[in-house]
Design a protein around this motif. Sequence first.
Motif, short mmCIF file in Angstrom:
data_model
loop_
_atom_site.label_atom_id
_atom_site.label_comp_id
_atom_site.label_asym_id
_atom_site.label_seq_id
_atom_site.Cartn_x
_atom_site.Cartn_y
_atom_site.Cartn_z
N PHE A 1 -2.82 -2.32 -1.53
CA PHE A 1 -3.32 -3.49 -0.80
C PHE A 1 -4.84 -3.47 -0.57
O PHE A 1 -5.38 -4.43 -0.05
N ARG B 1 3.81 0.84 -0.66
CA ARG B 1 2.63 1.58 -0.23
C ARG B 1 2.84 3.09 -0.16
O ARG B 1 1.90 3.86 -0.25
N ALA C 1 -1.95 -2.18 9.20
CA ALA C 1 -1.85 -1.42 7.94
C ALA C 1 -2.91 -0.31 7.91
O ALA C 1 -2.63 0.83 7.52
N PHE D 1 -1.82 -7.98 10.47
CA PHE D 1 -1.24 -7.15 9.40
C PHE D 1 -2.26 -6.14 8.89
O PHE D 1 -1.97 -4.96 8.75
N TRP D 2 -3.49 -6.62 8.61
CA TRP D 2 -4.50 -5.70 8.06
C TRP D 2 -4.88 -4.64 9.08
O TRP D 2 -5.08 -3.46 8.73
N THR E 1 6.55 -4.05 2.99
CA THR E 1 5.68 -3.51 1.94
C THR E 1 5.62 -1.98 1.94
O THR E 1 4.89 -1.40 1.14
N SER E 2 6.37 -1.32 2.83
CA SER E 2 6.25 0.14 2.94
C SER E 2 6.61 0.85 1.64
O SER E 2 5.97 1.82 1.25
N GLU F 1 -1.86 2.45 10.15
CA GLU F 1 -0.75 3.22 9.56
C GLU F 1 -1.26 4.19 8.49
O GLU F 1 -0.88 5.35 8.46
N HIS F 2 -2.14 3.70 7.62
CA HIS F 2 -2.69 4.57 6.56
C HIS F 2 -3.57 5.67 7.18
O HIS F 2 -3.57 6.80 6.70
N ASN G 1 4.46 -6.54 11.77
CA ASN G 1 5.36 -5.40 11.61
C ASN G 1 6.41 -5.64 10.54
O ASN G 1 6.77 -4.74 9.78
N LEU H 1 4.66 -5.05 7.34
CA LEU H 1 4.42 -3.61 7.15
C LEU H 1 5.67 -2.94 6.60
O LEU H 1 5.61 -2.13 5.67
N ASN H 2 6.82 -3.26 7.20
CA ASN H 2 8.07 -2.65 6.75
C ASN H 2 8.47 -3.14 5.37
O ASN H 2 8.95 -2.37 4.54
#
Length: 474
Positions: free
Chosen positions: A44, A273, A24, A20-21, A269-270, A27-28, A263, A266-267
């Motif tokens: 996060f 974020r 993430a 996850f990290w 928490t999108s 993605e950022h 994933n 990620l979705n």
Amino acid sequence: MTQSVVVQVGQCGNQVGCRFWDLALREHAAVNKKGIYDEALSSFFRNIDTRSGGSGPDIYKGKICSLKARALLIDMEEGVVNEIIQGPLRDVFDSKQLITDVSGSGNNWAVGHKIYGCQYRENIVEKLRKTAEHCDCLQCFFIIHSMGGGTGSGLGTFVLNLLEEEFPEVYRFVTSVYPSGEDDVITSPYNSVLAMKELNEHADCVLPIENESLFEIVNKINQMINSGKLGSTVKQNSVVTSSAGSAKTQEKPFDAMNNIVANLLLNLTSSARFEGSLNMDLNEISMNLVPFPRLHYLVSSLTPLYTLADVNVPSRRLDQMFSDAFSRDHQLIQADPKHSLYLACALLVRGNVQVSDLRRNIERLKPSLHFVSWNQEGWKTGLCSVPPVGHSHSLLTLANNTCVKPTFTELKDRFMKLYKKKAHLHHYLQIDGMEQSCFSEAISSLSDLIEEYNELDATKGGPRIDPSRLKIAV
């Protein structure tokens, strides 16, 4: 902006958390080209000046100095956590946020819950408080753990109880990985049922994930790659099929499966974020999808399943994406919501999608789905404008649906097979504070849960009765 903290417990919890990290950060990085610490990152990650040894205040303006995950890593075997802090993500975790032991819990819920729980209680509380103090507005705790092992199930649910005691106002989302029928841990049915009682009583929302479903999804991706359908579009050592980007190129057996769970997170928490025209707060999920406190198990489905930049899979048409999300192939547990009863359903969409697209697809799908009579309009929608890397849009569906019942019924059957013979029971009963009543209470709690789903299922297909309205005297 609000902040969330991830608590990863046990081997499975830490391996999923690590993925996850990693994802993430990717993605950022794809969105945040200038390297500025912004609100999206603060949800996060902390931004700290390493020259102060990490003890100084967070830096809220300007360039990224050193990002630290808002996370607590707990495992009673130090192997996986050591691997993480020696790997490519070592700088993302603060060494003060790790709790490890050497001997492990021996696949025994009682060792994790009763022994290590008591032993590490103060240490865990202190580290949770420290993490919470670094948040301006703490909204949610995410616990990632597995149900079959000793630390994940036992200590994972102990931490859940602690969170309720220490932070009663903060939402508790639990991602629980359920063992498969062919699980090599003989005591996993005991561990899972003992953990289920705690989840029933102390979680706000649980996202059950089944190992079998993840395994099938990964097999499908591999078949597509080998058949040439994805051959030219998936790079060697892709993030989909391995832990690309790590120093070792050798793929770990569960990485591909863990990526799928990462994933999902990620979705989920999108909206917390990134910006969106219809952002959905995490507490809104619990508020809208959980009409009864114990029925808080949400079936998740995801499309596309491989939402990463190094997979150039052509995007599914928008309408096709909605159809996929309601098909069994895209679900993270083996269940059939279409033929069961919906209490409520949430759609979390990412990318360039309009509210009108959402409404159109809900109207199109609605006739084929069975909703409880008192919540026919039980849809919750969220739109986040930032799509996953390499895709134009994605969709996460969270369904509160009676189709989770077979997962629990099968677990109960596997538990009873062992329990009738009293097999392996002495390993649990020799632990201080563990009595046979713990087992009978746990199975009773699970049976009650199954019965609640049965009662709801019995109303399916009944006439839709609109509640009578209050008559107003004129």
